[in-house]
Design a protein around this motif. Structure first.
Motif, PDB file in Angstrom:
ATOM      1  N   ALA A 133       0.842  -0.987  -0.671  1.00  0.00           N
ATOM      2  CA  ALA A 133      -0.034  -0.314   0.165  1.00  0.00           C
ATOM      3  C   ALA A 133       0.938   1.720   0.059  1.00  0.00           C
ATOM      4  O   ALA A 133       2.253   1.255   0.069  1.00  0.00           O
ATOM      5  N   ASP A 134       0.672   2.226  -0.466  1.00  0.00           N
ATOM      6  CA  ASP A 134       0.960   3.729  -0.342  1.00  0.00           C
ATOM      7  C   ASP A 134       1.658   3.978   1.130  1.00  0.00           C
ATOM      8  O   ASP A 134       0.571   3.793   1.650  1.00  0.00           O
ATOM      9  N   TYR A 135       2.153   4.931   1.127  1.00  0.00           N
ATOM     10  CA  TYR A 135       2.968   5.408   2.112  1.00  0.00           C
ATOM     11  C   TYR A 135       1.067   6.479   2.832  1.00  0.00           C
ATOM     12  O   TYR A 135       0.314   6.677   1.963  1.00  0.00           O
ATOM     13  N   GLY A 136       1.077   6.214   4.449  1.00  0.00           N
ATOM     14  CA  GLY A 136       0.481   6.682   4.985  1.00  0.00           C
ATOM     15  C   GLY A 136      -2.048   5.739   4.753  1.00  0.00           C
ATOM     16  O   GLY A 136      -2.145   5.811   5.259  1.00  0.00           O
ATOM     17  N   GLN A 137      -1.562   4.649   3.810  1.00  0.00           N
ATOM     18  CA  GLN A 137      -2.553   3.525   3.416  1.00  0.00           C
ATOM     19  C   GLN A 137      -1.666   1.893   4.131  1.00  0.00           C
ATOM     20  O   GLN A 137      -0.957   1.865   4.578  1.00  0.00           O
ATOM     21  N   LEU A 138      -2.854   1.350   4.659  1.00  0.00           N
ATOM     22  CA  LEU A 138      -2.445   0.073   4.892  1.00  0.00           C
ATOM     23  C   LEU A 138      -3.410  -1.392   3.965  1.00  0.00           C
ATOM     24  O   LEU A 138      -4.405  -0.923   3.498  1.00  0.00           O
ATOM     25  N   PRO A 139      -2.919  -1.337   3.511  1.00  0.00           N
ATOM     26  CA  PRO A 139      -3.050  -2.791   2.573  1.00  0.00           C
ATOM     27  C   PRO A 139      -4.057  -3.800   3.003  1.00  0.00           C
ATOM     28  O   PRO A 139      -4.695  -3.573   4.687  1.00  0.00           O
ATOM     29  N   ASP A 140      -4.814  -4.409   2.679  1.00  0.00           N
ATOM     30  CA  ASP A 140      -5.716  -5.391   2.397  1.00  0.00           C
ATOM     31  C   ASP A 140      -5.674  -6.276   3.189  1.00  0.00           C
ATOM     32  O   ASP A 140      -4.925  -7.814   2.809  1.00  0.00           O
ATOM     33  N   LEU A 141      -5.707  -6.885   4.921  1.00  0.00           N
ATOM     34  CA  LEU A 141      -4.930  -7.288   5.635  1.00  0.00           C
ATOM     35  C   LEU A 141      -5.372  -8.930   5.323  1.00  0.00           C
ATOM     36  O   LEU A 141      -5.760  -9.689   5.767  1.00  0.00           O
ATOM     37  N   ASP A 142      -7.372  -8.951   4.826  1.00  0.00           N
ATOM     38  CA  ASP A 142      -8.187 -10.224   5.306  1.00  0.00           C
ATOM     39  C   ASP A 142      -7.619 -10.672   3.969  1.00  0.00           C
ATOM     40  O   ASP A 142      -8.428 -12.133   3.446  1.00  0.00           O
ATOM     41  N   SER A 143      -6.448 -10.145   2.978  1.00  0.00           N
ATOM     42  CA  SER A 143      -5.802 -11.088   1.715  1.00  0.00           C
ATOM     43  C   SER A 143      -5.644 -11.702   2.034  1.00  0.00           C
ATOM     44  O   SER A 143      -4.644 -12.811   1.133  1.00  0.00           O
TER      45      SER A 143
END
Length: 387
Positions: A133-143
């Motif tokens: 994910a970009d800086y400031g964001q969180l990736p999809d942890l459920d994936s």
């Protein structure tokens, strides 16, 4: 080098300087501010000048391990060891000794997580699944596929983004969870039953000295070490297994290489200070209060913002801020002005992150110093705009 002539000229046209400064203007995200009341003269010295393998040397190393276990409430099922080369050394030790037994997933939303991607892909050549994910964001942890070993950073020091909790880590995981927790431990409650490998350096929330790492291994990680031999050679400082069994001495104060006993005494001081606060609860409360004070400063200024937009995944330790209309040069002017006045040290964002400010809000910082910072940020912003 700061152009002090230009800085003095712009300062003359800036608003009046605030009259109150932080008593301890140390806001670096590592090494971080020392605990309140710290003084080098207060450190125990009996172990200095002695071998780390002497009776007193091993006793002091074991005391540091015991205090870490007590304050973090690490269960007896988990081993704690002091290892070389800060959090980087501890995490790479885990990667080099345990990865390769099954597929790997790497999560990255800031520079250190990206570094683990590079190590897994280019150094160990494991062809990992990368979820970013970009800086400031969180990736999809459920994936996340928990049949894989999974590498992640609990609290992104350079992005100010953290995982909200450990609920996304599967209880029935087949792979191991590798938790880079260097800006998270002592500020959040770690779900140890979810964590197979956890690493950190004590230079962060404890305000300790650099160069030493800590690795915490759960039972599944120990099983991996004793049942799997990686295909690549291991440097001596990474070796956690001897004759097919875990090198238990590493987790009893018998370090792989020579530690700084001065740094050990320094962290013992910090850990004993933490005990006076009530341990983890007190440390977390201080971080929470500091983060709330900084959040109030941000809310009151239209030109300031949080790089991590979602409060649920916003760091309470390494808080990364956006500055309206800024670029790298602008941030350097702000940080330089603050440092010249002794109002705040080391507040520029990380070199690989988007231009902005980064304010450490961990437990060793006093809330009054965060509050005092607000007017100085206004002043430095005006100075940078006038330049």
């Amino acid at each position: 080098m700061t152009d002090t002539t230009a800085l003095d000229a712009t300062t003359a046209s800036a608003p009046a300087k605030p009259t109150t400064k932080a008593a301890r203007p140390f806001f670096s995200s590592g090494p971080c501010a020392k605990p309140p009341g710290w003084d080098a003269a207060k450190l125990a010295t009996e172990s200095l000048g002695r071998s780390h393998r002497s009776k007193i040397g091993k006793a002091r190393l074991q005391l540091a391990i015991d205090l870490i276990r007590k304050i973090l409430a690490v269960p007896d099922t988990h081993r704690i060891g002091i290892v070389p080369a800060s959090d980087t050394g501890a995490y790479e030790m885990a990667m080099w000794t345990m990865l390769g037994a099954r597929p790997v997933t790497t999560l990255a939303w800031e520079s250190f997580g990206e570094g683990w991607v590079t190590d897994a892909a280019k150094q160990l050549k494991l062809n990992p699944t990368v979820i970013s994910a970009d800086y400031g964001q969180l990736p999809d942890l459920d994936s996340v596929d928990w049949s894989n070993d999974v590498l992640f950073t609990w609290n992104g020091t350079t992005s100010g983004v953290r995982v909200p909790n450990g609920d996304w880590i599967a209880d029935d995981r087949e792979g191991l969870s590798f938790n880079d927790a260097t800006s998270a431990v002592f500020a959040y409650d770690m779900p140890w039953d979810k964590l197979d490998v956890t690493t950190f350096s004590w230079q962060k929330v404890l305000g300790g000295e650099g160069a030493h790492g800590v690795i915490i291994l759960g039972p599944r990680a120990v099983e991996r070490l004793e049942s799997y031999t990686p295909a690549w050679p291991l440097p001596k400082i990474f070796r956690l297994v001897s004759k097919g069994k875990l090198a238990e001495g590493v987790f009893k104060g018998e370090t792989i290489n020579t530690p700084s006993m001065l740094a050990v005494e320094d962290v013992i001081f910090a850990l004993e200070w933490a005990e006076t606060l009530g341990g983890l609860t007190g440390l977390m409360a201080r971080s929470d209060t500091n983060a709330a004070a900084l959040d109030k400063i941000v809310e009151e200024r239209a030109w300031l913002g949080h790089l991590a937009a979602d409060p649920a995944s916003r760091s309470k330790t390494s808080v990364c801020l956006t500055v309206e209309g800024s670029d790298e040069a602008f941030i350097k002017k702000m940080a330089g002005a603050l440092e010249k006045e002794g109002a705040a040290y080391d507040v520029a964002g990380y070199r690989d992150a988007p231009p902005g400010l980064r304010i450490w809000c961990g437990a060793t910082v006093d809330t009054a110093d965060i509050v005092a910072l607000g007017p100085w940020l206004d002043w430095a912003y005006a100075v940078a705009k006038a330049a």
